[in-house]
Design a protein around this motif. Sequence first.
Motif: not given
Length: 161
Positions: A94-101
């Motif tokens: 979920i983190f990778a999807e929401k915060h790609s930077d």
Amino acid sequence: RSIIQNPSHFCNHLRQAACFRCLHRYSEAARSAMVAQCLYVLAQGAGLETSDLLQLYWQAMTQEALSGEVSFSVLYTPFEKEDKTDKIKEANKIFAEKHSDYMQHIFTDPHGIHLLPEKAESHPGQQYLLTLGFRNKEIGKTVEKFVTRKLPVFPGVPSCL
């Protein structure tokens, strides 16, 4: 050059702060403005308003530096006493999807006993997994190392945890 010629005059440091501000180097601008204020006060500056203005200036530059330098991001994921490994994998996804930077290093605290910050809406007693993502891989690894390392146990001393 003016600082080299007269390092004790506050105006020279204030000029340097203004130059750094124009270059968007806010932390250096804050440092120069702090030096200018200190020199002004040490030289027994007559105007108290001037000292206050200098303090407001370096505080504003510090705030600007902090707002522009975001090296990590945070995600709270609701957690219940389930299989932690599956929940940690899900939180990382979920983190990778929401915060790609912030994908250089992702770390989810395995303890799973975090509460939301004070101003966030939450259910009483709800626990959350805390996932951190970092722009700098080395900083992320260092934080993970400090969070997950085992602390020494000293016999006869009560544990804080």
